[in-house]
Design a protein around this motif. Sequence first.
Motif, PDB file in Angstrom:
ATOM      1  N   PRO A  52       6.270  -3.766 -19.779  1.00 21.61           N
ATOM      2  CA  PRO A  52       7.043  -3.011 -18.784  1.00 21.61           C
ATOM      3  C   PRO A  52       6.805  -1.522 -18.978  1.00 21.61           C
ATOM      4  N   SER A  53       7.111  -0.738 -17.978  1.00 23.96           N
ATOM      5  CA  SER A  53       6.802   0.685 -18.033  1.00 23.96           C
ATOM      6  C   SER A  53       8.028   1.541 -18.345  1.00 23.96           C
ATOM      7  N   PHE A  54       9.089   1.382 -17.558  1.00 24.57           N
ATOM      8  CA  PHE A  54      10.301   2.155 -17.816  1.00 24.57           C
ATOM      9  C   PHE A  54      11.492   1.427 -17.213  1.00 24.57           C
ATOM     10  N   THR A  55      12.688   1.935 -17.501  1.00 23.87           N
ATOM     11  CA  THR A  55      13.922   1.299 -17.044  1.00 23.87           C
ATOM     12  C   THR A  55      14.740   2.272 -16.212  1.00 23.87           C
ATOM     13  N   ILE A  56      15.286   1.783 -15.121  1.00 17.75           N
ATOM     14  CA  ILE A  56      16.206   2.565 -14.294  1.00 17.75           C
ATOM     15  C   ILE A  56      17.605   1.992 -14.490  1.00 17.75           C
ATOM     16  N   ASP A  57      18.557   2.847 -14.758  1.00 17.30           N
ATOM     17  CA  ASP A  57      19.925   2.410 -15.040  1.00 17.30           C
ATOM     18  C   ASP A  57      20.663   2.102 -13.739  1.00 17.30           C
ATOM     19  N   HIS A  59       0.533   4.684  -1.955  1.00 19.33           N
ATOM     20  CA  HIS A  59      -0.699   5.467  -2.037  1.00 19.33           C
ATOM     21  C   HIS A  59      -0.306   6.837  -2.572  1.00 19.33           C
ATOM     22  N   LEU A  60      -0.646   7.107  -3.834  1.00 17.85           N
ATOM     23  CA  LEU A  60      -0.275   8.363  -4.474  1.00 17.85           C
ATOM     24  C   LEU A  60      -1.351   9.423  -4.255  1.00 17.85           C
ATOM     25  N   SER A  61      -0.916  10.663  -4.127  1.00 17.82           N
ATOM     26  CA  SER A  61      -1.851  11.781  -4.046  1.00 17.82           C
ATOM     27  C   SER A  61      -1.869  12.582  -5.338  1.00 17.82           C
ATOM     28  N   ASP A  62      -0.925  12.311  -6.231  1.00 20.38           N
ATOM     29  CA  ASP A  62      -0.786  13.045  -7.480  1.00 20.38           C
ATOM     30  C   ASP A  62      -0.488  12.038  -8.594  1.00 20.38           C
ATOM     31  N   PRO A  63      -1.061  12.154  -9.803  1.00 15.35           N
ATOM     32  CA  PRO A  63      -1.919  13.227 -10.330  1.00 15.35           C
ATOM     33  C   PRO A  63      -3.339  13.209  -9.762  1.00 15.35           C
ATOM     34  N   SER A  64      -3.799  12.063  -9.278  1.00 14.27           N
ATOM     35  CA  SER A  64      -5.038  11.967  -8.515  1.00 14.27           C
ATOM     36  C   SER A  64      -4.851  10.825  -7.534  1.00 14.27           C
ATOM     37  N   GLU A  65      -5.643  10.805  -6.486  1.00 18.93           N
ATOM     38  CA  GLU A  65      -5.468   9.802  -5.443  1.00 18.93           C
ATOM     39  C   GLU A  65      -5.664   8.404  -6.016  1.00 18.93           C
ATOM     40  N   CYS A  66      -4.681   7.530  -5.810  1.00 25.26           N
ATOM     41  CA  CYS A  66      -4.766   6.174  -6.346  1.00 25.26           C
ATOM     42  C   CYS A  66      -3.790   5.265  -5.611  1.00 25.26           C
ATOM     43  N   TRP A  67      -3.993   3.958  -5.812  1.00 24.74           N
ATOM     44  CA  TRP A  67      -3.046   2.938  -5.340  1.00 24.74           C
ATOM     45  C   TRP A  67      -2.135   2.596  -6.504  1.00 24.74           C
ATOM     46  N   CYS A  68      -0.848   2.445  -6.237  1.00 24.91           N
ATOM     47  CA  CYS A  68       0.123   2.178  -7.302  1.00 24.91           C
ATOM     48  C   CYS A  68       1.087   1.093  -6.841  1.00 24.91           C
ATOM     49  N   ARG A  69       1.274   0.076  -7.690  1.00 22.72           N
ATOM     50  CA  ARG A  69       2.256  -0.978  -7.409  1.00 22.72           C
ATOM     51  C   ARG A  69       3.380  -0.906  -8.435  1.00 22.72           C
ATOM     52  N   LEU A  70       4.615  -0.925  -7.946  1.00 19.56           N
ATOM     53  CA  LEU A  70       5.804  -0.946  -8.788  1.00 19.56           C
ATOM     54  C   LEU A  70       6.505  -2.287  -8.591  1.00 19.56           C
ATOM     55  N   GLU A  71       6.767  -2.984  -9.696  1.00 27.83           N
ATOM     56  CA  GLU A  71       7.455  -4.270  -9.643  1.00 27.83           C
ATOM     57  C   GLU A  71       8.750  -4.162 -10.438  1.00 27.83           C
ATOM     58  N   LEU A  72       9.861  -4.507  -9.807  1.00 27.60           N
ATOM     59  CA  LEU A  72      11.171  -4.369 -10.423  1.00 27.60           C
ATOM     60  C   LEU A  72      11.715  -5.733 -10.836  1.00 27.60           C
ATOM     61  N   VAL A  73      12.328  -5.766 -12.020  1.00 28.70           N
ATOM     62  CA  VAL A  73      12.959  -6.979 -12.524  1.00 28.70           C
ATOM     63  C   VAL A  73      14.348  -6.609 -13.034  1.00 28.70           C
ATOM     64  N   PRO A  74      15.403  -7.312 -12.590  1.00 23.49           N
ATOM     65  CA  PRO A  74      16.750  -7.001 -13.091  1.00 23.49           C
ATOM     66  C   PRO A  74      16.851  -7.296 -14.578  1.00 23.49           C
ATOM     67  N   ASP A  75      17.587  -6.438 -15.288  1.00 21.73           N
ATOM     68  CA  ASP A  75      17.685  -6.584 -16.740  1.00 21.73           C
ATOM     69  C   ASP A  75      19.035  -6.059 -17.216  1.00 21.73           C
ATOM     70  N   ALA A  76      20.015  -6.948 -17.315  1.00 22.14           N
ATOM     71  CA  ALA A  76      21.337  -6.619 -17.868  1.00 22.14           C
ATOM     72  C   ALA A  76      21.960  -5.392 -17.208  1.00 22.14           C
ATOM     73  N   GLY A  77      22.045  -5.414 -15.897  1.00 19.68           N
ATOM     74  CA  GLY A  77      22.659  -4.311 -15.178  1.00 19.68           C
ATOM     75  C   GLY A  77      21.725  -3.165 -14.868  1.00 19.68           C
ATOM     76  N   SER A  78      20.501  -3.233 -15.377  1.00 14.36           N
ATOM     77  CA  SER A  78      19.498  -2.211 -15.106  1.00 14.36           C
ATOM     78  C   SER A  78      18.305  -2.848 -14.401  1.00 14.36           C
ATOM     79  N   SER A  79      17.246  -2.075 -14.217  1.00 17.10           N
ATOM     80  CA  SER A  79      16.020  -2.587 -13.599  1.00 17.10           C
ATOM     81  C   SER A  79      14.822  -2.140 -14.425  1.00 17.10           C
TER      82      SER A  79
END
Length: 206
Positions: A112-117, A149-169
């Motif tokens: 996983p990359s990071f958690t959002i509260d 489609h991100l333009s920063d830090p350089s042009e790229c395709w980016c996929r974000l996948e969210l999974v619930p985790d004990a009240g967070s994501s």
Amino acid sequence: MTLSSSDPFVVLGLSFGAPLDDIRAARRRLARDAHPDRGGSEEAMKALNAAFDSAIAHATGRRVLVDPGTRGAATGSRRSTAPAAPAAPTARAAQREQPRSAGRFRVSHDHPSFTIDALPAEAYEALLIVCSWIGEVLVDEPPYLLDVHLSDPSECWCRLELVPDAGSSTVSITVAAVDRGPCPDVEVVRDLWVSHLNQLGRWDGD
């Protein structure tokens, strides 16, 4: 809707090389009939999603398709359709990618990359706000998947996948190069998202 065609633009009822806005609008329109809950079938929905992914990949330069009409005219042979490109890379597929020249990866994954509260619905809204600052939404399937489609830090395709985790994501990130360019460091992309989410006050750390 011609689900049997191997040309994703034919499946979507569009001219070859149609722009992103037309591709997204076509998917929304056709999904009303293709979805199993609305009289369609799982097969029809899978075919529609595969065509959508292939058309998006072509439009963003991740996987360039050959215009069937151009190819037929060049060879003088009977007109044929180009094979559909694979869907956007999944987490497992991204991990199997091999490095290209100069030690760079065309696809990179952070899981996983990071958690959002916040629960996925609220976390997804926060990601959409950040996306409006740093890129353009390609695919939005709230609250669990977002292609950008991100333009920063350089042009790229980016996929974000969210999974619930004990009240967070928990958020996982996959990035891919666009139009044969270099693939940015996935950690740099992660830090970009985290930095902007911090401005919203909704990031809880990893």
